[in-house]
Design a protein around this motif. Structure first.
Motif, PDB file in Angstrom:
ATOM      1  N   THR A 148       0.824  -1.209   0.000  1.00 39.10           N
ATOM      2  CA  THR A 148       0.000   0.000   0.000  1.00 39.10           C
ATOM      3  C   THR A 148       0.855   1.254   0.000  1.00 39.10           C
ATOM      4  OG1 THR A 148      -1.746  -1.158   1.221  1.00 39.10           O
ATOM      5  CG2 THR A 148      -1.814   1.246   1.235  1.00 39.10           C
ATOM      6  N   VAL A 149       1.881   1.307   0.873  1.00 41.36           N
ATOM      7  CA  VAL A 149       2.643   2.551   1.013  1.00 41.36           C
ATOM      8  C   VAL A 149       3.465   2.860  -0.232  1.00 41.36           C
ATOM      9  CG1 VAL A 149       2.731   2.435   3.523  1.00 41.36           C
ATOM     10  CG2 VAL A 149       4.567   1.384   2.185  1.00 41.36           C
ATOM     11  N   SER A 150       3.972   1.823  -0.892  1.00 41.13           N
ATOM     12  CA  SER A 150       4.775   2.081  -2.087  1.00 41.13           C
ATOM     13  C   SER A 150       3.912   2.617  -3.219  1.00 41.13           C
ATOM     14  CB  SER A 150       5.518   0.814  -2.529  1.00 41.13           C
ATOM     15  OG  SER A 150       4.615  -0.242  -2.772  1.00 41.13           O
ATOM     16  N   THR A 151       2.745   2.026  -3.405  1.00 44.23           N
ATOM     17  CA  THR A 151       1.859   2.516  -4.460  1.00 44.23           C
ATOM     18  C   THR A 151       1.288   3.887  -4.114  1.00 44.23           C
ATOM     19  OG1 THR A 151       0.073   1.171  -3.506  1.00 44.23           O
ATOM     20  CG2 THR A 151       1.253   0.251  -5.372  1.00 44.23           C
ATOM     21  N   LEU A 152       1.035   4.128  -2.823  1.00 49.15           N
ATOM     22  CA  LEU A 152       0.556   5.449  -2.407  1.00 49.15           C
ATOM     23  C   LEU A 152       1.625   6.513  -2.654  1.00 49.15           C
ATOM     24  CD1 LEU A 152      -1.631   7.158  -1.071  1.00 49.15           C
ATOM     25  CD2 LEU A 152      -0.606   6.595   1.149  1.00 49.15           C
ATOM     26  N   ALA A 153       2.889   6.182  -2.385  1.00 49.65           N
ATOM     27  CA  ALA A 153       3.982   7.127  -2.627  1.00 49.65           C
ATOM     28  C   ALA A 153       4.075   7.470  -4.106  1.00 49.65           C
ATOM     29  CB  ALA A 153       5.300   6.542  -2.129  1.00 49.65           C
ATOM     30  N   VAL A 154       3.896   6.476  -4.949  1.00 50.39           N
ATOM     31  CA  VAL A 154       3.895   6.719  -6.391  1.00 50.39           C
ATOM     32  C   VAL A 154       2.775   7.691  -6.759  1.00 50.39           C
ATOM     33  CG1 VAL A 154       3.522   5.678  -8.650  1.00 50.39           C
ATOM     34  CG2 VAL A 154       4.962   4.517  -6.984  1.00 50.39           C
ATOM     35  N   ALA A 155       1.593   7.451  -6.202  1.00 50.74           N
ATOM     36  CA  ALA A 155       0.448   8.312  -6.515  1.00 50.74           C
ATOM     37  C   ALA A 155       0.679   9.750  -6.072  1.00 50.74           C
ATOM     38  CB  ALA A 155      -0.809   7.751  -5.839  1.00 50.74           C
ATOM     39  N   LEU A 156       1.358   9.928  -4.942  1.00 51.20           N
ATOM     40  CA  LEU A 156       1.572  11.271  -4.406  1.00 51.20           C
ATOM     41  C   LEU A 156       2.574  12.073  -5.224  1.00 51.20           C
ATOM     42  CD1 LEU A 156       1.686  10.484  -0.569  1.00 51.20           C
ATOM     43  CD2 LEU A 156      -0.156  11.626  -1.819  1.00 51.20           C
ATOM     44  N   THR A 216       6.418  14.816 -10.553  1.00 49.50           N
ATOM     45  CA  THR A 216       7.418  14.266 -11.465  1.00 49.50           C
ATOM     46  C   THR A 216       7.172  14.746 -12.892  1.00 49.50           C
ATOM     47  OG1 THR A 216       7.775  12.293 -10.135  1.00 49.50           O
ATOM     48  CG2 THR A 216       8.295  12.128 -12.477  1.00 49.50           C
ATOM     49  N   GLY A 217       5.900  14.739 -13.299  1.00 49.03           N
ATOM     50  CA  GLY A 217       5.576  15.174 -14.652  1.00 49.03           C
ATOM     51  C   GLY A 217       5.939  16.623 -14.898  1.00 49.03           C
ATOM     52  N   THR A 218       5.624  17.482 -13.937  1.00 46.54           N
ATOM     53  CA  THR A 218       5.922  18.898 -14.131  1.00 46.54           C
ATOM     54  C   THR A 218       7.427  19.152 -14.158  1.00 46.54           C
ATOM     55  OG1 THR A 218       5.755  19.332 -11.745  1.00 46.54           O
ATOM     56  CG2 THR A 218       3.759  19.618 -13.056  1.00 46.54           C
ATOM     57  N   VAL A 241       9.770   5.242   0.554  1.00 43.26           N
ATOM     58  CA  VAL A 241      10.808   5.991  -0.158  1.00 43.26           C
ATOM     59  C   VAL A 241      11.018   5.408  -1.549  1.00 43.26           C
ATOM     60  CG1 VAL A 241      13.248   6.641  -0.156  1.00 43.26           C
ATOM     61  CG2 VAL A 241      11.939   6.681   1.984  1.00 43.26           C
ATOM     62  N   GLN A 242      11.002   4.088  -1.636  1.00 44.51           N
ATOM     63  CA  GLN A 242      11.157   3.422  -2.929  1.00 44.51           C
ATOM     64  C   GLN A 242      10.062   3.879  -3.888  1.00 44.51           C
ATOM     65  OE1 GLN A 242      10.442  -0.894  -3.085  1.00 44.51           O
ATOM     66  NE2 GLN A 242      12.549  -1.121  -3.812  1.00 44.51           N
ATOM     67  N   GLY A 243       8.835   3.969  -3.394  1.00 48.32           N
ATOM     68  CA  GLY A 243       7.730   4.429  -4.222  1.00 48.32           C
ATOM     69  C   GLY A 243       7.892   5.863  -4.688  1.00 48.32           C
ATOM     70  N   LEU A 244       8.524   6.706  -3.860  1.00 45.00           N
ATOM     71  CA  LEU A 244       8.742   8.093  -4.246  1.00 45.00           C
ATOM     72  C   LEU A 244       9.668   8.210  -5.454  1.00 45.00           C
ATOM     73  CD1 LEU A 244       9.294   9.803  -0.755  1.00 45.00           C
ATOM     74  CD2 LEU A 244       7.198   9.796  -2.114  1.00 45.00           C
ATOM     75  N   GLY A 293       1.862  11.970 -15.764  1.00 41.68           N
ATOM     76  CA  GLY A 293       2.061  11.974 -14.316  1.00 41.68           C
ATOM     77  C   GLY A 293       0.747  11.899 -13.568  1.00 41.68           C
ATOM     78  N   LEU A 294      -0.256  12.631 -14.024  1.00 46.79           N
ATOM     79  CA  LEU A 294      -1.575  12.559 -13.399  1.00 46.79           C
ATOM     80  C   LEU A 294      -2.198  11.177 -13.579  1.00 46.79           C
ATOM     81  CD1 LEU A 294      -3.063  16.035 -14.348  1.00 46.79           C
ATOM     82  CD2 LEU A 294      -2.612  15.196 -12.034  1.00 46.79           C
ATOM     83  N   TYR A 295      -1.995  10.592 -14.780  1.00 44.68           N
ATOM     84  CA  TYR A 295      -2.514   9.245 -14.994  1.00 44.68           C
ATOM     85  C   TYR A 295      -1.860   8.264 -14.026  1.00 44.68           C
ATOM     86  CZ  TYR A 295      -3.343   4.664 -16.988  1.00 44.68           C
ATOM     87  OH  TYR A 295      -3.685   3.346 -17.142  1.00 44.68           O
ATOM     88  N   VAL A 296      -0.531   8.350 -13.909  1.00 47.11           N
ATOM     89  CA  VAL A 296       0.191   7.446 -13.018  1.00 47.11           C
ATOM     90  C   VAL A 296      -0.269   7.636 -11.575  1.00 47.11           C
ATOM     91  CG1 VAL A 296       2.472   6.886 -12.088  1.00 47.11           C
ATOM     92  CG2 VAL A 296       2.181   7.224 -14.538  1.00 47.11           C
ATOM     93  N   SER A 297      -0.531   8.891 -11.198  1.00 39.20           N
ATOM     94  CA  SER A 297      -1.008   9.163  -9.844  1.00 39.20           C
ATOM     95  C   SER A 297      -2.340   8.465  -9.580  1.00 39.20           C
ATOM     96  CB  SER A 297      -1.162  10.674  -9.648  1.00 39.20           C
ATOM     97  OG  SER A 297      -1.585  10.967  -8.341  1.00 39.20           O
ATOM     98  N   CYS A 298      -3.277   8.603 -10.516  1.00 34.47           N
ATOM     99  CA  CYS A 298      -4.578   7.935 -10.359  1.00 34.47           C
ATOM    100  C   CYS A 298      -4.427   6.420 -10.403  1.00 34.47           C
ATOM    101  CB  CYS A 298      -5.532   8.403 -11.449  1.00 34.47           C
ATOM    102  SG  CYS A 298      -6.007  10.131 -11.316  1.00 34.47           S
ATOM    103  N   PHE A 299      -3.558   5.944 -11.292  1.00 32.64           N
ATOM    104  CA  PHE A 299      -3.326   4.513 -11.445  1.00 32.64           C
ATOM    105  C   PHE A 299      -2.831   3.900 -10.138  1.00 32.64           C
ATOM    106  CE2 PHE A 299      -0.441   1.059 -13.089  1.00 32.64           C
ATOM    107  CZ  PHE A 299      -1.399   0.286 -13.713  1.00 32.64           C
ATOM    108  N   TYR A 300      -1.834   4.541  -9.534  1.00 33.80           N
ATOM    109  CA  TYR A 300      -1.259   3.969  -8.315  1.00 33.80           C
ATOM    110  C   TYR A 300      -2.070   4.282  -7.068  1.00 33.80           C
ATOM    111  CZ  TYR A 300       2.509   1.985 -10.863  1.00 33.80           C
ATOM    112  OH  TYR A 300       3.214   1.195 -11.730  1.00 33.80           O
ATOM    113  N   ALA A 301      -2.856   5.343  -7.118  1.00 29.41           N
ATOM    114  CA  ALA A 301      -3.834   5.531  -6.047  1.00 29.41           C
ATOM    115  C   ALA A 301      -4.804   4.354  -6.051  1.00 29.41           C
ATOM    116  CB  ALA A 301      -4.584   6.843  -6.233  1.00 29.41           C
TER     117      ALA A 301
END
Length: 402
Positions: A53-61, A66-68, A108-111, A338-346
């Motif tokens: 959960t935490v790794s995928t949540l970090a990706v979403a956050l 990252t995109g910008t 941290v890995q997810g970040l 980046g927004l897609y990846v955020s929603c995907f990993y959320a």
């Protein structure tokens, strides 16, 4: 004299696949040994699933930021730097002395992961022609699925023979080798248009959030990883328990189903070109529902068949959706992806968390009911909100060196 034959894969196509491979080998490497980790750290299925959960949540956050940033700094620089940094949290996961420490380093890995795969997808959208994007996204997804398989498979085997800590160390060292390969193979971007600054890129992101078509793609992406994470996290607990009683090695071997997805994901471009995005997505989701229902069966071979179907359908849906984002966003593709990846990993984070509740309430049957409900939701989003405004990509030429 006959013309020289084109290579099956060009250097930059290899680089795209390698980037996907080493992102997902890191993200999913603990999944096959979750029952082993739960036993070592004295927690249950829902508790140990927190490391997913935490790794995928970090990706979403971090994915939108990252995109910008990539819209300003450029694609290759961000991808390669992040891959080298990824070595550190992966190594620290191997050295974790408690569950809380492991959870921290997984976060941290997810970040660090979005600068690899979100920007790679934006690179694909920029550097290939529109009719090639879905096929190249399929190559990326093939690498990703191979990475997901390798992480689970080799971590399971190495954990049985040497322990889970040495297994994680092997993943960390191999990530360094992957970073070097991408540094060498991936050409610097040629079609990239640098954003005027973070503020301008942020404004582009707000424009993406006003684009109804992109929002519909983001919603579908949320559901896709929700289903993927829930399925391949909690099926391990079913297969580790009676009557199956599978060891970490066999749990890792189960993920050979990813190889089927690796082979089928690149065909998404051909299917979309021939039948259209909505038709292909809805058909694949229907097959996906049949696959998850098969996992309720008692014979192991039927469970495996169901997992093969789930892996293939999930990866095909992801390839279609990511390609659609790159085509739909006419500017600021990094921030759009980046927004897609955020929603995907959320969606993945919610899948792990909601799956824990479902497992606690009713075991695997409750997980399956949750999955079917989400798949129906995805199908409705696609049917009603994926407009045909953007024509489907034509089939890739047989001469395309995929």
């Amino acid at each position: 004299m006959s013309a020289a034959r084109k290579p099956i894969m060009t250097a930059r196509q290899w680089a795209v696949g390698i980037a996907g491979y080493f992102s997902f080998i890191n993200l999913y490497s603990p999944q096959a040994i979750l029952p082993l980790l739960a036993s070592e750290f004295g927690t249950g299925a829902a508790g140990i699933a927190t490391i997913m959960t935490v790794s995928t949540l970090a990706v979403a956050l971090t994915a939108p930021l990252t995109g910008t940033v990539a819209d300003v700094l450029g694609r290759k620089r961000v991808i390669v730097t992040a891959m080298f940094i990824l070595f550190i949290p992966t190594l620290m996961c191997a050295l974790a002395t408690s569950l809380n420490v492991l959870i921290f380093w997984r976060f941290v890995q997810g970040l660090v992961l979005p600068p690899v795969f979100a920007v790679t997808l934006a690179y694909i959208g920029d550097e290939w022609e529109p009719h090639e994007v879905t096929g190249i996204a399929g190559i990326y997804m093939s690498g990703a699925s191979l990475g997901g398989f390798s992480g689970r498979f080799f971590t399971g085997i190495l954990s049985d023979f040497f322990g889970w800590r040495p297994a994680m160390m092997v993943i960390a060292v191999s990530t360094l080798a992957g970073a070097l390969a991408v540094l060498i193979l991936l050409p610097r971007e040629k079609k990239f248009v640098r954003s005027e600054g973070l503020a301008a890129s942020g404004r582009q992101m707000l424009q993406h959030l006003r684009n109804g078509q992109l929002l519909a793609i983001y919603a579908a992406g949320f559901g896709v990883l929700f289903c993927f994470i829930l399925t391949f996290t909690y099926i391990n607990f079913r297969l580790a328990a009676p009557p199956f009683n599978l060891s970490p090695t066999w749990l890792g071997a189960i993920f050979v189903v990813y190889l089927v997805g690796s082979g089928l994901a690149p065909t998404a471009g051909w299917a979309v070109g021939r039948f259209g995005r909505r038709n292909v997505m809805i058909t694949v989701i229907g097959i996906w529902i049949g696959g998850i229902l098969l996992t309720l069966a008692m014979p192991l071979w039927l469970v495996l068949l169901g997992l093969v179907i789930c892996a293939a359908c999930g990866l095909i849906c992801q390839a279609i959706a990511t390609g659609f984002v790159s085509i739909t966003a006419k500017a600021g593709r990094s921030s759009a992806v980046g927004l897609y990846v955020s929603c995907f990993y959320a969606g993945g984070a919610f899948g792990a968390a909601v799956g824990g509740v479902a497992w606690t309430i009713g075991g695997w049957p409750a997980c399956v009911a949750t999955l079917v409900a989400m798949m129906v939701f995805i199908a409705m989003i696609v049917f009603f909100l994926w407009t045909p405004r953007i024509p489907p990509a034509p089939p890739l030429s047989t001469a395309d060196p995929r």
